[in-house]
Design a protein around this motif. Sequence first.
Motif, PDB file in Angstrom:
ATOM      1  N   LYS A 129      13.158  50.021   5.024  1.00 55.44           N
ATOM      2  CA  LYS A 129      11.771  50.417   5.316  1.00 55.44           C
ATOM      3  C   LYS A 129      11.749  51.918   5.541  1.00 55.44           C
ATOM      4  O   LYS A 129      12.299  52.434   6.513  1.00 55.44           O
ATOM      5  CB  LYS A 129      11.245  49.673   6.540  1.00 55.44           C
ATOM      6  CG  LYS A 129       9.771  49.931   6.818  1.00 55.44           C
ATOM      7  CD  LYS A 129       9.264  49.099   7.987  1.00 55.44           C
ATOM      8  CE  LYS A 129       9.092  47.647   7.611  1.00 55.44           C
ATOM      9  NZ  LYS A 129       7.908  47.412   6.774  1.00 55.44           N
ATOM     10  N   ARG A 136      14.514  57.794  17.418  1.00 47.16           N
ATOM     11  CA  ARG A 136      15.769  57.104  17.735  1.00 47.16           C
ATOM     12  C   ARG A 136      15.584  56.148  18.905  1.00 47.16           C
ATOM     13  O   ARG A 136      16.088  55.022  18.893  1.00 47.16           O
ATOM     14  CB  ARG A 136      16.871  58.119  18.035  1.00 47.16           C
ATOM     15  CG  ARG A 136      17.378  58.872  16.817  1.00 47.16           C
ATOM     16  CD  ARG A 136      18.662  59.633  17.133  1.00 47.16           C
ATOM     17  NE  ARG A 136      19.178  60.310  15.952  1.00 47.16           N
ATOM     18  CZ  ARG A 136      18.922  61.573  15.627  1.00 47.16           C
ATOM     19  NH1 ARG A 136      18.151  62.300  16.430  1.00 47.16           N
ATOM     20  NH2 ARG A 136      19.426  62.114  14.535  1.00 47.16           N
ATOM     21  N   ALA A 179      13.576  53.103  17.716  1.00 45.05           N
ATOM     22  CA  ALA A 179      14.379  52.284  16.806  1.00 45.05           C
ATOM     23  C   ALA A 179      15.456  51.520  17.561  1.00 45.05           C
ATOM     24  O   ALA A 179      15.725  50.349  17.271  1.00 45.05           O
ATOM     25  CB  ALA A 179      15.008  53.158  15.720  1.00 45.05           C
ATOM     26  N   ALA A 188      15.907  47.452  17.716  1.00 45.48           N
ATOM     27  CA  ALA A 188      17.185  46.986  17.156  1.00 45.48           C
ATOM     28  C   ALA A 188      17.895  46.039  18.107  1.00 45.48           C
ATOM     29  O   ALA A 188      18.754  45.260  17.688  1.00 45.48           O
ATOM     30  CB  ALA A 188      18.081  48.172  16.825  1.00 45.48           C
ATOM     31  N   ILE A 199      17.139  44.381  12.824  1.00 45.66           N
ATOM     32  CA  ILE A 199      17.327  45.777  12.426  1.00 45.66           C
ATOM     33  C   ILE A 199      18.832  46.028  12.390  1.00 45.66           C
ATOM     34  O   ILE A 199      19.510  45.948  13.410  1.00 45.66           O
ATOM     35  CB  ILE A 199      16.647  46.740  13.415  1.00 45.66           C
ATOM     36  CG1 ILE A 199      15.154  46.438  13.511  1.00 45.66           C
ATOM     37  CG2 ILE A 199      16.880  48.184  12.988  1.00 45.66           C
ATOM     38  CD1 ILE A 199      14.396  46.605  12.223  1.00 45.66           C
ATOM     39  N   ASP A 226      20.389  48.823  10.934  1.00 46.90           N
ATOM     40  CA  ASP A 226      20.759  50.229  11.033  1.00 46.90           C
ATOM     41  C   ASP A 226      19.475  51.056  10.948  1.00 46.90           C
ATOM     42  O   ASP A 226      18.412  50.540  10.570  1.00 46.90           O
ATOM     43  CB  ASP A 226      21.713  50.603   9.898  1.00 46.90           C
ATOM     44  CG  ASP A 226      22.460  51.915  10.168  1.00 46.90           C
ATOM     45  OD1 ASP A 226      22.255  52.507  11.258  1.00 46.90           O
ATOM     46  OD2 ASP A 226      23.229  52.351   9.296  1.00 46.90           O
ATOM     47  N   PHE A 227      19.563  52.317  11.289  1.00 48.98           N
ATOM     48  CA  PHE A 227      18.437  53.221  11.089  1.00 48.98           C
ATOM     49  C   PHE A 227      18.996  54.625  10.935  1.00 48.98           C
ATOM     50  O   PHE A 227      20.154  54.909  11.268  1.00 48.98           O
ATOM     51  CB  PHE A 227      17.433  53.141  12.241  1.00 48.98           C
ATOM     52  CG  PHE A 227      17.998  53.568  13.584  1.00 48.98           C
ATOM     53  CD1 PHE A 227      17.959  54.886  13.995  1.00 48.98           C
ATOM     54  CD2 PHE A 227      18.555  52.624  14.437  1.00 48.98           C
ATOM     55  CE1 PHE A 227      18.475  55.262  15.228  1.00 48.98           C
ATOM     56  CE2 PHE A 227      19.068  52.990  15.671  1.00 48.98           C
ATOM     57  CZ  PHE A 227      19.036  54.311  16.069  1.00 48.98           C
ATOM     58  N   PRO A 262      12.431  59.283   8.245  1.00 48.69           N
ATOM     59  CA  PRO A 262      13.051  58.178   9.002  1.00 48.69           C
ATOM     60  C   PRO A 262      13.017  56.876   8.208  1.00 48.69           C
ATOM     61  O   PRO A 262      12.067  56.608   7.464  1.00 48.69           O
ATOM     62  CB  PRO A 262      12.176  58.074  10.250  1.00 48.69           C
ATOM     63  CG  PRO A 262      10.847  58.597   9.829  1.00 48.69           C
ATOM     64  CD  PRO A 262      11.102  59.634   8.771  1.00 48.69           C
ATOM     65  N   TYR A 263      14.054  56.055   8.385  1.00 46.60           N
ATOM     66  CA  TYR A 263      14.108  54.762   7.708  1.00 46.60           C
ATOM     67  C   TYR A 263      14.827  53.743   8.587  1.00 46.60           C
ATOM     68  O   TYR A 263      15.605  54.104   9.479  1.00 46.60           O
ATOM     69  CB  TYR A 263      14.805  54.870   6.346  1.00 46.60           C
ATOM     70  CG  TYR A 263      16.283  55.208   6.416  1.00 46.60           C
ATOM     71  CD1 TYR A 263      17.249  54.197   6.454  1.00 46.60           C
ATOM     72  CD2 TYR A 263      16.719  56.534   6.464  1.00 46.60           C
ATOM     73  CE1 TYR A 263      18.600  54.502   6.531  1.00 46.60           C
ATOM     74  CE2 TYR A 263      18.066  56.845   6.544  1.00 46.60           C
ATOM     75  CZ  TYR A 263      19.006  55.828   6.578  1.00 46.60           C
ATOM     76  OH  TYR A 263      20.346  56.130   6.660  1.00 46.60           O
ATOM     77  N   LEU A 264      14.538  52.463   8.323  1.00 48.15           N
ATOM     78  CA  LEU A 264      15.171  51.348   9.020  1.00 48.15           C
ATOM     79  C   LEU A 264      15.812  50.431   7.994  1.00 48.15           C
ATOM     80  O   LEU A 264      15.239  50.177   6.932  1.00 48.15           O
ATOM     81  CB  LEU A 264      14.135  50.560   9.819  1.00 48.15           C
ATOM     82  CG  LEU A 264      13.348  51.319  10.896  1.00 48.15           C
ATOM     83  CD1 LEU A 264      12.172  50.486  11.362  1.00 48.15           C
ATOM     84  CD2 LEU A 264      14.244  51.670  12.070  1.00 48.15           C
TER      85      LEU A 264
END
Length: 563
Positions: free
Chosen positions: A45, A60, A63, A67, A77, A79-80, A87-89
């Motif tokens: 995502k 962070r 997230a 997570a 979740i 990783d991110f 930013p991505y997940l």
Amino acid sequence: MTDHSEDFSGRQFGNYRLLRLLGQGGFADVYLGQHIHLNTQAAIKVLRMRLARENMESFRREAQTIARLEHPNIVRILDFGIERDIPYLVMTYAPYGSLRKRYPKGTRLPLASIIDNVRQIASALQYAHNQHLVHRDVKPDNILLGKNFELLLSDFGIAMIAQTSHQSHAPSDVTGTAPYMAPEQIQGRPGPASDQYALAIMTYEWLTGHPPFQGSLAEIYAQHLTAPLPPLHQGLSQGIIAALHRALAKDPQHRFPSIEAFAQALQQASERTSLSTPTARASSPQITPLAPPPPPPVETAVQETHPQERSFSTGQPLYTPHSNITYPQTSPHPPRKKRAMLYALLAALLLVAIVGAGALWMVRAMSSPPPKVVVSPTPAKPKPGDVLYQAHWKKEATQWNIQGQWQAIDDATLKSSGESENSFVLYAPYKPTTSDYAVEAQIKYQGPKDILGFLLTDFGIVVQAKNGDGMAAGFDYISNLYITGMKGGRLNTSMLQEQDYDLEHDVFHTYRVEVKGARILFFLDGKKMLEVTEQNAPQTPGQIGLRSRNAVITVTSFKVLAL
């Protein structure tokens, strides 16, 4: 921070190469990604923004919070990261899309399917609420179907991540999707009861084929804030209608104390009704209302030209209601004299009707032919994937005969301490009626009761059982997956099939046993592991259940599915 709308297909984010675009939401685009070393797939995502340096720490923190959510009905979740300020997940890939894709607008669902959907979603949300987290955007588009067709709540906190990362000052709380937003959420004060309201809107939509409040964005907001719930169709039990009215109360204090309580109320009401809801289909049939709905109030102060179901987040509420909302009141009673005259007139008419009906019946009784026998239609055959039975441990403790090493923690959770020598097997009160079915459960193995490993240890799912004999599939003490026969509740080597497997402990895995006549297939986390064919398959489906010998396990989501 700046927004972007670039297509990143073919690009690499962290250790994942983005293969293709899967979908787009209000805040992010979702891609199918493949790990460059492991070749495993995940959903990536990518948020539609570029982070300034001062916003990276906020991203962070948010997230890391989501997570930590670990529940069988919440998308994990994995990783991110931040790739070139974007930013991505990295999330678990759900291959079958969303509930909106499976049930398009206009679809009405069977009551049993609705109850099961609500139970799974409520369980996930209750878990999050216990962690002091609110979803804020519960809707069919954010409910995904896992590889075993379990429901997975997604986009947890995505709106708030986007919003928190968007600005350095405190974020606004106006987030969500208009048709599913609670009144207090529109006013910028979301809470756990807001998620309950959204789930109740979804329930109404599955019952009728459409959400209760429709129109322009301003009209939908005004209806959420002041309009009464449009009447539901005839045939629904008063218990279900009452549960929906309570969960959709304008004041969050008047709703159920928890979203789990709402799900339980629906479940109990469904068990008290004989309603047979039509099978889900794309076009909703004509619904006969109990009473014509009043015209919803139209608020013209806000004009919006965007689609109604767009998720949004803004610094100011798009609709600001009056500080004191007057909720609809019932009309006053008529004066006593007029009411007394009305009752007398009605009584006279009723007496005439009774006498006339009796005379008419006597005339017809002498000349009418024998009454026709009405044959009820054969119930529709369940479709593959339909839930035939769902365990509710606490409520069904007596039927399951839960005792000894077995303990019902709540309706959704069962535990085994592995301490009993005489209750290895726990049989379900439900018995399959066909020779083809699947039994599925989420099981977490926490280790043997005997930490030194001297005792034989195994656990798993039981099928085709009768008088203690049958078939079992699961995990045994020497780290093998197995399918084998069962004699007197104990495993034996008849038709034994086994496979070495390093099972990860203290993690929920999906165990699934499919019975297809004489064939028994065992799946672990969606992957087929073993299969046997019985030489002398039983003539009847037999009993199903769970077994645990000296194993400490936790079980959730025990259900029987049609094949």
